[in-house]
Design an enzyme around this catalytic site. Structure first.
Site, PDB file in Angstrom:
ATOM      1  N   GLU A 431      63.057  17.243 116.668  1.00 10.70           N
ATOM      2  CA  GLU A 431      63.548  18.604 116.964  1.00 10.70           C
ATOM      3  C   GLU A 431      63.098  19.580 115.872  1.00 10.70           C
ATOM      4  O   GLU A 431      63.815  20.497 115.509  1.00 10.70           O
ATOM      5  CB  GLU A 431      65.075  18.576 117.117  1.00 10.70           C
TER       6      GLU A 431
HETATM    7  C1  LIG Z   1      62.486   8.457 117.184  1.00 14.66           C
HETATM    8  C2  LIG Z   1      61.839   9.706 117.707  1.00 14.66           C
HETATM    9  C3  LIG Z   1      62.382  10.315 118.826  1.00 14.66           C
HETATM   10  C4  LIG Z   1      61.761  11.461 119.357  1.00 14.66           C
HETATM   11  N1  LIG Z   1      62.242  12.003 120.519  1.00 14.66           N
HETATM   12  C5  LIG Z   1      61.495  12.957 121.151  1.00 14.66           C
HETATM   13  C6  LIG Z   1      61.823  13.380 122.471  1.00 14.66           C
HETATM   14  O1  LIG Z   1      62.800  12.944 123.066  1.00 14.66           O
HETATM   15  N2  LIG Z   1      61.002  14.294 123.075  1.00 14.66           N
HETATM   16  C7  LIG Z   1      59.899  14.791 122.462  1.00 14.66           C
HETATM   17  O2  LIG Z   1      59.200  15.592 123.069  1.00 14.66           O
HETATM   18  N3  LIG Z   1      59.565  14.432 121.193  1.00 14.66           N
HETATM   19  C8  LIG Z   1      60.336  13.516 120.532  1.00 14.66           C
HETATM   20  N4  LIG Z   1      59.987  13.096 119.276  1.00 14.66           N
HETATM   21  C9  LIG Z   1      58.845  13.708 118.619  1.00 14.66           C
HETATM   22  C10 LIG Z   1      59.245  14.595 117.453  1.00 14.66           C
HETATM   23  O3  LIG Z   1      59.842  15.770 117.913  1.00 14.66           O
HETATM   24  C11 LIG Z   1      57.976  14.845 116.611  1.00 14.66           C
HETATM   25  O4  LIG Z   1      57.712  13.632 115.925  1.00 14.66           O
HETATM   26  C12 LIG Z   1      58.152  15.993 115.627  1.00 14.66           C
HETATM   27  O5  LIG Z   1      58.193  17.211 116.310  1.00 14.66           O
HETATM   28  C13 LIG Z   1      57.016  16.053 114.586  1.00 14.66           C
HETATM   29  O6  LIG Z   1      55.770  15.987 115.191  1.00 14.66           O
HETATM   30  P1  LIG Z   1      54.683  14.925 114.660  1.00 14.66           P
HETATM   31  O7  LIG Z   1      55.359  13.599 114.608  1.00 14.66           O
HETATM   32  O8  LIG Z   1      53.471  15.023 115.487  1.00 14.66           O
HETATM   33  O9  LIG Z   1      54.383  15.332 113.194  1.00 14.66           O
HETATM   34  P2  LIG Z   1      53.263  16.485 112.691  1.00 14.66           P
HETATM   35  O10 LIG Z   1      53.467  17.659 113.551  1.00 14.66           O
HETATM   36  O11 LIG Z   1      51.954  15.786 112.723  1.00 14.66           O
HETATM   37  O12 LIG Z   1      53.760  16.734 111.258  1.00 14.66           O
HETATM   38  C14 LIG Z   1      53.405  15.913 110.132  1.00 14.66           C
HETATM   39  C15 LIG Z   1      53.836  16.648 108.857  1.00 14.66           C
HETATM   40  O13 LIG Z   1      53.149  17.896 108.748  1.00 14.66           O
HETATM   41  C16 LIG Z   1      54.050  18.980 108.646  1.00 14.66           C
HETATM   42  N5  LIG Z   1      53.546  20.122 109.375  1.00 14.66           N
HETATM   43  C17 LIG Z   1      53.026  20.148 110.621  1.00 14.66           C
HETATM   44  N6  LIG Z   1      52.647  21.397 110.944  1.00 14.66           N
HETATM   45  C18 LIG Z   1      52.927  22.172 109.891  1.00 14.66           C
HETATM   46  C19 LIG Z   1      52.759  23.567 109.609  1.00 14.66           C
HETATM   47  N7  LIG Z   1      52.245  24.412 110.505  1.00 14.66           N
HETATM   48  N8  LIG Z   1      53.158  24.024 108.398  1.00 14.66           N
HETATM   49  C20 LIG Z   1      53.713  23.186 107.497  1.00 14.66           C
HETATM   50  N9  LIG Z   1      53.885  21.874 107.703  1.00 14.66           N
HETATM   51  C21 LIG Z   1      53.492  21.368 108.886  1.00 14.66           C
HETATM   52  C22 LIG Z   1      55.369  18.459 109.217  1.00 14.66           C
HETATM   53  O14 LIG Z   1      56.488  19.141 108.680  1.00 14.66           O
HETATM   54  C23 LIG Z   1      55.327  16.988 108.829  1.00 14.66           C
HETATM   55  O15 LIG Z   1      55.813  16.828 107.531  1.00 14.66           O
HETATM   56  C24 LIG Z   1      60.620  11.997 118.710  1.00 14.66           C
HETATM   57  C25 LIG Z   1      60.109  11.384 117.561  1.00 14.66           C
HETATM   58  C26 LIG Z   1      60.687  10.237 117.078  1.00 14.66           C
HETATM   59  C27 LIG Z   1      60.051   9.562 115.891  1.00 14.66           C
END
Ligand SMILES: Cc1cc2nc3c(=O)[nH]c(=O)nc-3n(C[C@H](O)[C@H](O)[C@H](O)COP(=O)(O)OP(=O)(O)OC[C@H]3O[C@@H](n4cnc5c(N)ncnc54)[C@H](O)[C@@H]3O)c2cc1C
Length: 581
Positions: A431
């Site tokens: 989230e």
């Molecule tokens: C157990 C679990 C349950 C989940 N449930 C759902 C669900 O029900 N539905 C759903 O749709 N998703 C779900 N998710 C996905 C979750 O919302 C994403 O993992 C989250 O939004 C982060 O995206 P990412 O993992 O691709 O990380 P990234 O976006 O790749 O981020 C990696 C790092 O980079 C940083 N970062 C990225 N962009 C920027 C920026 N512009 N500026 C500064 N820092 C940045 C982030 O803060 C983070 O530290 C779930 C994930 C998990 C692990």
């Protein structure tokens, strides 16, 4: 392992003395939230949490949800608990009467949800996601869609999911690729979604996926994303689940925590989908719902902090080790040692501060909804990233302190302390990560409006100064916190380079959280000083507020310095220099 007990005394204190339940209950439609009704709800919810959900928390973590050939089996006991949960009407609690809900204010559903999250975070995620999907339908669903889906979803017979994330689209949803092709009155959805909470399971007869996808002629980026309903079973006219849709679970993840909550990879292969609202406005709808979802995850931080604290407290009273510093004698329970006390007080005081901030924000959400007050909405918008970011980050710290209180027994699994830390770890990621919350706070909520709402809120904090004359340490801590905030807001508003603004965004979010928590603890101390009729509670509250000022609020000036002058070090190294020996 100690059983979870809902902190009913503190919940009632916060509801009545800090969050203004009496005023919320005067809002149109909320008249049923009388003190007796609310008390009865809290009592019943607390029994359900302790007797049904808590006993499944550890076993659910050990067993985990299991995937086999497209199906997912939740751990032993979850199906029965979910059935009882729905029969008890708990799923329907936050929704309107019109759809079979109980129409209660957010302020009342908040402590109830805190109990579900404390007693069994994995279980609580299923109703949480259903709630998000229901809210999307309520917000923009066409009438026939609402009629077909809402009654079963509000009752909990069907559960909901939110399908945003794809392998290449996490924080950046402009990169969503899932396609939606028009086909008569519906759409055919194709693509892969990952990390979908409760994307597949055996708790309910149908699963209703809310899916973000692009139509073929959609513009690039965030302006070309639409929102669709994709049911696992397409509903028959009589409301029963019908033909199986081609929305399938390919696997579930092996994770650090929340093992009982299945996190699914979903594959949509020309699955039948129905548009929610208008094409290309999907992300806009998600943004409207985001406050509720982010608030709910922030509350997970509060809940897990409370649970970790209770577990650590029980252990500290039982574990005998070391002599008393004064008085001599044999070995004593570790709760007698000052350092263990310090850890327990850090856990207790921050859990209470976070609860008070979350409930106060929930009350503002009720006011904003019912009175359309811009001031309340602005306060909610300002506080949501703080509740989400600060409560979850602090929740992890508190769960980690819980492990520390247990010593070696915290690092092994039997005590349960390790599970809270593992479970808490996801809350700062999903989230919207803490980094994303902090950028929202600094960019949209502070800089864009020249800090106007934040300054109005700070003016409220300053008004407490005179009242706090009888509590000099709290007064001083809050005044220093306010000064630190003012300096940072001036810095953020004046910064020309966004990299400089954002370099200190997370420390600023922490500062906001700490001071907002201090504000609530100061109000709590004042309310307790007036007397609630429970002397022991009142004394403990005042002492806890003083502790918070001495141990937590004192961090404010340091965080101020980090925000105002820390950017230089953040951006200075070239990418190669990071690796230089
Ligand atoms: C157990 C679990 C349950 C989940 N449930 C759902 C669900 O029900 N539905 C759903 O749709 N998703 C779900 N998710 C996905 C979750 O919302 C994403 O993992 C989250 O939004 C982060 O995206 P990412 O993992 O691709 O990380 P990234 O976006 O790749 O981020 C990696 C790092 O980079 C940083 N970062 C990225 N962009 C920027 C920026 N512009 N500026 C500064 N820092 C940045 C982030 O803060 C983070 O530290 C779930 C994930 C998990 C692990």
């Amino acid at each position: 392992m100690s059983a979870y007990q809902a902190p009913l005394k503190d919940m009632r204190f916060v509801l009545n003395k800090l969050a203004g339940l009496g005023e919320v209950a005067k809002l149109p439609g909320y008249q049923e939230a009388t003190p007796d009704v609310v008390d009865a709800i809290l009592e019943e919810a607390s029994k359900f949490a302790s007797e049904v959900l808590d006993p499944l928390n550890y076993s659910g973590d050990q067993e985990g949800s299991k995937f086999s050939a497209g199906d997912v089996r939740t751990p032993k006991g979850f199906r029965d608990a979910y059935r009882k949960f729905c029969e008890g009407g708990w799923n329907a609690l936050p929704f309107e009467h019109e759809w079979g809900g109980q129409g209660l204010p957010k302020l009342v559903s908040t402590p109830v949800q805190e109990m579900w999250k404390s007693s069994n975070l994995s279980f609580s995620l299923c109703p949480l996601l259903t709630q998000g999907a229901i809210e999307a339908l309520l917000l923009r669903g066409a009438e026939p869609l609402k009629q077909a889906y809402l009654p079963s979803m509000v009752a909990g017979k069907w559960t909901g999911t939110m399908n945003l994330t794809e392998p290449q689209a996490g924080s950046d949803l402009s990169l969503v690729k899932t396609r939606a092709e028009r086909s008569g009155d519906h759409y055919l959805i194709s693509g892969q979604k990952i990390f979908i909470t409760y994307g597949e399971h055996d708790l309910a007869e149908n699963i209703v996926h809310l899916v973000l996808a692009r139509t073929p002629d959609a513009p690039e980026g965030v302006k070309g994303i639409s929102l669709f309903i994709v049911p696992k079973f397409i509903p028959n006219k009589d409301g029963t689940p019908g033909k199986r849709n081609s929305a399938t679970c390919a696997s579930i993840e092996h994770k650090l925590g929340i093992h009982a909550s299945p996190t699914a990879v979903m594959v949509y292969d020309k699955a039948l989908g129905y548009l929610v609202g208008e094409e290309n406005r999907g992300l806009e709808y998600m943004f409207v719902m985001m406050n509720a979802a982010r608030f709910a995850v922030g509350l997970e931080g509060v809940a897990i902090a409370e649970r970790a604290f209770q577990r650590a407290l029980a252990f500290a009273r039982e574990r005998v080790q070391g002599r008393d510093l004064v008085g001599g004698g044999g070995a004593v329970p570790i709760i007698r040692h000052p350092d263990v006390r310090r850890m327990l007080m850090l856990m207790k005081s921050q859990a209470e501060a976070m609860r008070a901030l979350a409930y106060t924000t929930a009350a503002a959400m009720d006011f904003a909804l019912k009175t359309k007050s811009k001031a309340h909405q602005a306060f909610v918008d300002l506080m949501i990233p703080v509740v989400k970011g600060w409560c979850t980050e602090t929740g992890i710290e508190i769960a980690s302190l819980g492990v520390q209180v247990h010593g070696g027994m915290g690092f092994v699994e039997e005590t349960g302390a390790a599970q809270y830390l593992r479970d808490a770890r996801i809350t700062t990621i999903y989230e919207g990560t803490t980094g994303i919350q902090a950028m929202d706070l600094v960019g949209r909520k502070i800089a864009r409006e020249g800090g106007a709402t934040a300054k109005e809120w700070i003016a409220q904090l300053k008004k407490l100064d005179g009242e706090l004359a009888g509590h000099p340490e709290i007064r001083k801590g809050l005044a220093e916190g306010v000064k630190a905030l003012e300096d940072c807001i001036a810095f953020i508003v004046g910064a020309k380079d966004p990299r400089v603004q954002f370099a200190g965004a997370v420390p600023f979010l922490k500062l906001m959280g700490i001071v907002a928590g201090g504000w609530q603890m100061a109000r709590a101390a004042l309310a307790a000083a007036q007397g609630t009729g429970d002397d022991s509670f009142d004394k403990a509250k005042i002492t806890t507020a003083r502790f918070y000022a001495d141990h937590v609020l004192v961090q404010a000036p340091g965080l101020r310095n980090t925000v105002v002058s820390g950017a230089a070090g953040v951006m200075a190294l070239s990418e190669d220099q990071f690796l230089a020996a």
